[in-house]
Design a protein around this motif. Structure first.
Motif, mmCIF file in Angstrom:
data_model
loop_
_atom_site.group_PDB
_atom_site.id
_atom_site.type_symbol
_atom_site.label_atom_id
_atom_site.label_comp_id
_atom_site.label_asym_id
_atom_site.label_seq_id
_atom_site.Cartn_x
_atom_site.Cartn_y
_atom_site.Cartn_z
ATOM 1 N N PRO A 30 0.817 -1.218 0.000
ATOM 2 C CA PRO A 30 0.000 0.000 0.000
ATOM 3 C C PRO A 30 0.848 1.265 0.000
ATOM 4 C CG PRO A 30 -0.896 -1.603 1.546
ATOM 5 C CD PRO A 30 0.416 -2.150 1.079
ATOM 6 N N ALA A 31 2.000 1.218 0.668
ATOM 7 C CA ALA A 31 2.883 2.387 0.692
ATOM 8 C C ALA A 31 3.421 2.682 -0.694
ATOM 9 C CB ALA A 31 4.033 2.157 1.673
ATOM 10 N N ALA A 32 3.762 1.636 -1.453
ATOM 11 C CA ALA A 32 4.268 1.846 -2.808
ATOM 12 C C ALA A 32 3.178 2.409 -3.716
ATOM 13 C CB ALA A 32 4.804 0.534 -3.371
ATOM 14 N N LEU A 33 1.954 1.932 -3.557
ATOM 15 C CA LEU A 33 0.846 2.467 -4.342
ATOM 16 C C LEU A 33 0.568 3.913 -3.964
ATOM 17 C CD1 LEU A 33 -1.414 2.053 -6.392
ATOM 18 C CD2 LEU A 33 -2.853 1.170 -4.523
ATOM 19 N N ARG A 34 0.663 4.205 -2.675
ATOM 20 C CA ARG A 34 0.447 5.572 -2.221
ATOM 21 C C ARG A 34 1.482 6.520 -2.827
ATOM 22 N NH1 ARG A 34 -1.587 8.330 2.417
ATOM 23 N NH2 ARG A 34 -0.355 10.203 2.873
ATOM 24 N N SER A 35 2.737 6.084 -2.849
ATOM 25 C CA SER A 35 3.781 6.951 -3.397
ATOM 26 C C SER A 35 3.575 7.208 -4.880
ATOM 27 C CB SER A 35 5.156 6.324 -3.167
ATOM 28 O OG SER A 35 5.310 5.135 -3.929
ATOM 29 N N LEU A 36 2.845 6.305 -5.529
ATOM 30 C CA LEU A 36 2.599 6.457 -6.959
ATOM 31 C C LEU A 36 1.418 7.379 -7.239
ATOM 32 C CD1 LEU A 36 3.857 5.094 -9.547
ATOM 33 C CD2 LEU A 36 1.889 3.566 -9.499
ATOM 34 N N THR A 37 0.374 7.300 -6.432
ATOM 35 C CA THR A 37 -0.897 7.959 -6.762
ATOM 36 C C THR A 37 -1.229 9.165 -5.902
ATOM 37 O OG1 THR A 37 -2.091 6.427 -5.308
ATOM 38 C CG2 THR A 37 -1.843 5.795 -7.614
ATOM 39 N N HIS A 38 -0.611 9.299 -4.717
ATOM 40 C CA HIS A 38 -0.961 10.418 -3.842
ATOM 41 C C HIS A 38 -0.200 11.656 -4.286
ATOM 42 C CE1 HIS A 38 -3.142 8.576 -0.208
ATOM 43 N NE2 HIS A 38 -3.315 7.808 -1.263
ATOM 44 N N ARG A 39 -0.667 12.218 -5.373
ATOM 45 C CA ARG A 39 -0.053 13.415 -5.934
ATOM 46 C C ARG A 39 -1.043 14.082 -6.882
ATOM 47 N NH1 ARG A 39 5.147 11.779 -8.018
ATOM 48 N NH2 ARG A 39 5.013 9.972 -6.629
ATOM 49 N N PHE A 40 -0.870 15.378 -7.087
ATOM 50 C CA PHE A 40 -1.659 16.107 -8.069
ATOM 51 C C PHE A 40 -0.763 17.162 -8.695
ATOM 52 C CE2 PHE A 40 -2.021 18.483 -4.207
ATOM 53 C CZ PHE A 40 -2.236 19.812 -4.541
ATOM 54 N N GLY A 41 -1.165 17.642 -9.860
ATOM 55 C CA GLY A 41 -0.317 18.577 -10.592
ATOM 56 C C GLY A 41 0.976 17.933 -11.047
ATOM 57 N N HIS A 42 0.956 16.624 -11.257
ATOM 58 C CA HIS A 42 2.144 15.866 -11.629
ATOM 59 C C HIS A 42 2.175 15.666 -13.141
ATOM 60 C CE1 HIS A 42 -1.253 13.255 -10.884
ATOM 61 N NE2 HIS A 42 -0.689 12.281 -11.584
ATOM 62 N N SER A 43 3.057 14.794 -13.595
ATOM 63 C CA SER A 43 3.148 14.442 -15.010
ATOM 64 C C SER A 43 3.061 12.936 -15.165
ATOM 65 C CB SER A 43 4.465 14.937 -15.618
ATOM 66 O OG SER A 43 4.517 16.349 -15.649
ATOM 67 N N MET A 44 2.476 12.505 -16.281
ATOM 68 C CA MET A 44 2.430 11.087 -16.617
ATOM 69 C C MET A 44 2.430 10.954 -18.133
ATOM 70 S SD MET A 44 -0.303 8.085 -15.575
ATOM 71 C CE MET A 44 -1.646 8.617 -16.645
ATOM 72 N N VAL A 45 3.281 10.075 -18.647
ATOM 73 C CA VAL A 45 3.310 9.791 -20.080
ATOM 74 C C VAL A 45 3.282 8.279 -20.275
ATOM 75 C CG1 VAL A 45 4.489 11.917 -20.752
ATOM 76 C CG2 VAL A 45 5.836 9.913 -20.102
ATOM 77 N N PHE A 46 2.717 7.858 -21.390
ATOM 78 C CA PHE A 46 2.633 6.438 -21.724
ATOM 79 C C PHE A 46 3.731 6.067 -22.709
ATOM 80 C CE2 PHE A 46 0.986 3.234 -24.773
ATOM 81 C CZ PHE A 46 0.996 2.142 -23.921
ATOM 82 N N GLU A 47 4.500 5.008 -22.368
ATOM 83 C CA GLU A 47 5.580 4.527 -23.223
ATOM 84 C C GLU A 47 5.096 3.249 -23.909
ATOM 85 O OE1 GLU A 47 7.824 2.582 -24.424
ATOM 86 O OE2 GLU A 47 9.116 4.148 -25.207
ATOM 87 N N PRO A 48 4.789 3.296 -25.223
ATOM 88 C CA PRO A 48 4.179 2.130 -25.873
ATOM 89 C C PRO A 48 5.125 0.952 -26.054
ATOM 90 C CG PRO A 48 4.628 3.872 -27.471
ATOM 91 C CD PRO A 48 4.903 4.454 -26.126
ATOM 92 N N ASN A 49 6.418 1.196 -26.237
ATOM 93 C CA ASN A 49 7.353 0.094 -26.449
ATOM 94 C C ASN A 49 7.553 -0.727 -25.176
ATOM 95 O OD1 ASN A 49 7.905 0.920 -29.181
ATOM 96 N ND2 ASN A 49 9.136 2.583 -28.322
ATOM 97 N N GLU A 50 7.611 -0.050 -24.034
ATOM 98 C CA GLU A 50 7.734 -0.734 -22.750
ATOM 99 C C GLU A 50 6.375 -1.099 -22.167
ATOM 100 O OE1 GLU A 50 9.947 1.711 -20.087
ATOM 101 O OE2 GLU A 50 11.685 1.897 -21.398
ATOM 102 N N HIS A 51 5.320 -0.535 -22.741
ATOM 103 C CA HIS A 51 3.971 -0.659 -22.190
ATOM 104 C C HIS A 51 4.000 -0.268 -20.711
ATOM 105 C CE1 HIS A 51 -0.039 -2.838 -21.557
ATOM 106 N NE2 HIS A 51 -0.246 -1.807 -22.341
ATOM 107 N N ALA A 52 4.391 0.976 -20.488
ATOM 108 C CA ALA A 52 4.598 1.450 -19.120
ATOM 109 C C ALA A 52 4.191 2.914 -19.008
ATOM 110 C CB ALA A 52 6.059 1.280 -18.711
ATOM 111 N N LEU A 53 3.906 3.325 -17.781
ATOM 112 C CA LEU A 53 3.589 4.717 -17.465
ATOM 113 C C LEU A 53 4.748 5.314 -16.671
ATOM 114 C CD1 LEU A 53 -0.092 4.206 -16.248
ATOM 115 C CD2 LEU A 53 0.616 5.098 -18.485
ATOM 116 N N TYR A 54 5.234 6.457 -17.100
ATOM 117 C CA TYR A 54 6.233 7.208 -16.342
ATOM 118 C C TYR A 54 5.499 8.309 -15.581
ATOM 119 C CZ TYR A 54 10.162 4.930 -18.655
ATOM 120 O OH TYR A 54 11.089 3.999 -19.085
ATOM 121 N N ILE A 55 5.634 8.284 -14.255
ATOM 122 C CA ILE A 55 4.887 9.185 -13.375
ATOM 123 C C ILE A 55 5.882 9.924 -12.496
ATOM 124 C CG2 ILE A 55 3.132 9.308 -11.551
ATOM 125 C CD1 ILE A 55 2.140 6.539 -12.674
ATOM 126 N N PHE A 56 5.787 11.260 -12.446
ATOM 127 C CA PHE A 56 6.777 11.999 -11.673
ATOM 128 C C PHE A 56 6.261 13.385 -11.284
ATOM 129 C CE2 PHE A 56 7.492 12.722 -16.162
ATOM 130 C CZ PHE A 56 7.761 14.077 -16.278
#
Length: 759
Positions: A454-480
């Motif tokens: 749950p802590a890892a999920l929280r660190s990923l989603t408990h944010r706003f005004g952030h950035s996220m892009v989709f990488e199709p070759n890796e099939h991954a989301l970069y979130i920062f």
């Protein structure tokens, strides 16, 4: 606790672990493991890299002592080791495995006898670091390891000989150089590098040197330099007004998306400083003019128009031609009439809705709108909005949110939503959304499964005004980036693998890794072909208030190798229309076909009544926030092959001129400078200053008579050799590492060989 404990996998035994002796992270601690036999760690019987070269077992529950950051070193002796891994462990109960590098930079496998684990930090700074279980995988067959040892020894000998030959050549010990080169069966460097050295340093054959530069470019030897060079940003301000002079007016917190195939940019809503907007625009890139999309005749009936909103997001689905719109900042008409000073104080106090710079409102004074729309650009429904859901939360989707992020995977027909602040202003503590997926085919929402704590999920989603892009070759989301509350800016970056539903933290603090400062409301786009993410400035915390980045920084993040590298973009030498001023709450889209980014609007920050930008709120000073309506395109460029050849030719001709000053009359030397050197110089760059400095040797020199014989060439002088060697080293920056070997002191070469030839 004994290091033997890590050989036993007993996750429920609190004593079955190795524990450091110090809590201070500045104190170096490690475990040194000696293998029973010489081995190739990280290689299987099939002699291919293993995906589980080292495995870490864990405690049966989360623990503050758990090791977080660590490094792995291997070597033949305990005092001569090479770093092969630097990463982090998750604070969970799931064992993790990591591949270990078992080859040097030339791809030659190397044997090891020792492995050292260097823990750097625990999950709590006030606890000793603990490691619970370790297992190592590799290959220790005596015959095979002996073969690897012999191959590595041959590599070390050849590398040492190349360094020694370079050393002899750099010291002009040519007799010894030629004798050793004739007897040693090694290639000193790429043949074109040797040819360039002979032309520039040994012979002063400038025509040959120019030819070799062109041959190297044609062979692709400069391509790596071009890829790694800092990107230069060229900005152009776009008018974009329609034939009637119409264009989207000033705003922040609006939403944009792009249909790359059709070459169309779409823009909806935002906040203009007085009210939220509900206008919808399309910009056909080829036409270069904005067009307003007309509302239907029965506006707002049956949900055919999304209505006024800001801090929402849009994403375009190339598969269906639909634009998906989700989220909005909930404010009532009364809230929108608040004065600017109250609005500024409210935004700072709550730290919410800053994407548009407008005030939070209680849900009691607003109509809750966790609605979800699609705009059709193709088919029978083209040109119409469709209400897909009046309340996504009740259908398994995200709640009513703002300042979230959305990304579209058109190939698989899935829309991803991450984070964002829940529109619940009755709560003092901010509430956050999660990680959701919308399936286009089934029109259903679901929460993405997450394999982690749950802590890892929280660190990923408990944010706003952030950035996220989709990488199709890796099939991954970069979130920062973004904020976790009104005061905590973030500079972490995570990659969420959509195939395994696992998250990896690439940076806990990318600012400390030569990246941008902690930022909020920045914008990011991705170019998967170039494996780059482009980040456009946002807000940073300055003392007690949020202020825009006044330097307007933009960054490039390259993720081709993990964890990736940050570089700041450089402005192009010539910017006829200037560059966009610093801002936040803007919008950026990217056309990967033309590799062009488009930026519109945003908030330029608070202005005092006098018009000066204010970094802080000063008492009762009347403050307004300046919204922008400017529209820009930006293209990033790196030096082409022709440009690299030009730079190299300029360096060669500069040296040719220096020598001409000693061998030719001043008039002829000056003519050479004005023609041959000046014609290949970039006068708007630092090369223009170099040209002026080159005039110094001619100033005050008596003019020689044309009949006066020229002095003998200075080819053999030590000073000329030094200058030519410097020019050659300047040219070497364009060549890839594998085409050359760095010059080294002979003592360094001997030590390197004695230490086992590690990287």
């Amino acid at each position: 606790m004994s290091q033997e404990n890590i050989m036993i996998d007993a996750p429920t035994d609190p004593n079955s672990r190795w524990s450091g002796q110090h809590e201070n992270p500045s104190v170096k601690q490690w475990i040194l493991l000696r293998l029973d036999a010489l081995s190739v760690i990280g290689q299987t019987v099939t002699q291919t890299p293993s995906q589980d070269s080292i495995a870490f077992g864990k405690h049966y529950k989360q623990h503050p002592c758990n090791m977080k950051e660590f490094k792995i070193w291997v070597g033949l002796t305990e005092d001569r080791m090479t770093e092969v891994l630097s990463t982090t462990l998750k604070d969970d109960t799931v064992p993790e495995t990591f591949p270990l590098r078992h080859t040097n930079r030339e791809g030659v496998p190397f044997p090891s006898r020792y492995l050292k684990i260097v823990p750097i930090s625990a999950y709590s700074h006030s606890f000793h670091i603990s490691i619970w279980f370790v297992s190592i995988f590799g290959f220790d067959s005596e015959s095979y390891v002996k073969e690897i040892e012999q191959r590595h020894e041959a590599y070390m000998e050849a590398t040492a000989l190349r360094h020694i030959l370079k050393h002899l050549r750099s010291r002009r010990l040519m007799a010894s150089f030629r004798a050793l080169a004739a007897s040693a069966d090694v290639q000193l460097e790429h043949p074109l590098v040797t040819r360039l050295y002979d032309a520039v340093v040994s012979d002063g054959d400038w025509a040959e040197a120019g030819l070799v530069l062109q041959l190297a470019a044609d062979a692709g030897l400069f391509d790596e330099f071009a890829r790694e060079a800092p990107a230069q940003a060229t900005w152009a301000r776009l008018c974009g007004a329609s034939a009637d002079g119409d264009a989207p007016r000033q705003r922040g917190g609006h939403a944009m998306c792009i249909d790359e195939a059709a070459g169309r940019i779409y823009l909806y809503g935002g906040w203009d400083g007085e009210r939220t907007l509900d206008d919808f625009w399309v910009y056909p890139i080829a036409e270069g003019r904005w067009r307003v999309v007309p509302r239907p005749e029965h506006e707002h009936d049956d949900g055919v128009w999304p209505g006024r909103r800001s801090c929402h997001k849009m994403a375009f689905d190339a598969g269906t031609g639909c634009i998906y719109l989700l989220g909005c900042l909930g404010v009532s008409d009364d809230d929108l009439r608040e004065n600017d000073a109250s609005r500024a104080r409210s935004s700072d106090a709550a730290g919410a809705g800053a994407g548009a710079g407008q005030p939070p409102a209680s849900s009691s004074s607003s109509t809750q709108r966790a609605d979800f729309y699609a705009y059709h650009t193709r088919g029978d429904a083209a040109g119409t909005w469709e209400l897909l859901s009046s309340n996504t939360e009740t259908s398994g989707g995200p709640p009513w949110i703002i300042d979230h992020q959305m990304a579209m995977d058109s190939a698989r027909g899935r829309l991803y939503v991450c984070g964002g602040r829940v529109n619940d202003w009755s709560s003092e503590a901010p509430k956050f959304s999660g990680l959701y997926c919308y399936d286009v085919a089934t029109r259903g929402w679901s929460q993405l499964p997450f394999k982690g704590t749950p802590a890892a999920l929280r660190s990923l989603t408990h944010r706003f005004g952030h950035s996220m892009v989709f990488e199709p070759n890796e099939h991954a989301l970069y979130i920062f980036g973004g904020m976790e509350d009104g005061a905590s800016h973030l500079s972490d970056m995570h990659v969420f693998n959509l195939d395994t539903n696992t998250s990896t933290e690439l940076f806990s603090n990318f600012t400390a890794s030569s990246g941008p400062d902690k930022m909020f409301a920045q914008r990011a786009v991705i170019d998967p072909t170039l494996t780059e993410v482009y980040v456009f400035c946002g807000l940073k915390r300055n003392r007690t208030t949020l202020v825009p980045r006044l330097d307007g920084e933009h960054w490039v993040f390259r993720y081709s190798s993990k964890p990736g590298a940050w570089t700041r973009t450089q402005p192009a030498t010539v910017q006829p229309e200037g560059v966009p001023p610093a801002r936040y709450a803007h919008q950026v889209v990217y056309d990967s076909r033309t590799r062009t980014a488009y930026l519109h609007g945003g908030n330029a920050g608070r202005l005092l009544e006098s018009g000066a930008l204010g970094d802080h709120v000063h008492g009762n000073d009347a403050l307004t926030e300046q919204r922008l309506d400017d529209f820009w395109s930006m293209s990033l460029s790196r030096p082409a092959r022709e440009e690299i050849v030009r730079r190299g030719t300029f360096r060669i001709r500069c040296q040719q001129f220096r020598e001409a000053c000693t061998t030719l009359p001043a008039v002829q030397a000056l003519r050479f400078l004005q023609t041959e050197v000046a014609e290949v110089a970039d006068h708007a760059s630092a090369e223009g200053e170099v040209l002026r400095e080159l005039l110094a040797p001619l100033i005050g020199r008596p003019t020689a008579s044309p009949a006066t014989p020229a002095p003998p060439p200075a080819t053999g002088t030590a000073e000329t050799f030094r200058e030519r060697s410097e020019v050659f080293q300047q040219l070497m920056v364009f060549f890839p590492q594998e085409a050359k070997e760095p010059s080294a002191d002979l003592v360094q070469v001997i030590n390197w060989y004695a230490e086992g030839g590690g990287d």
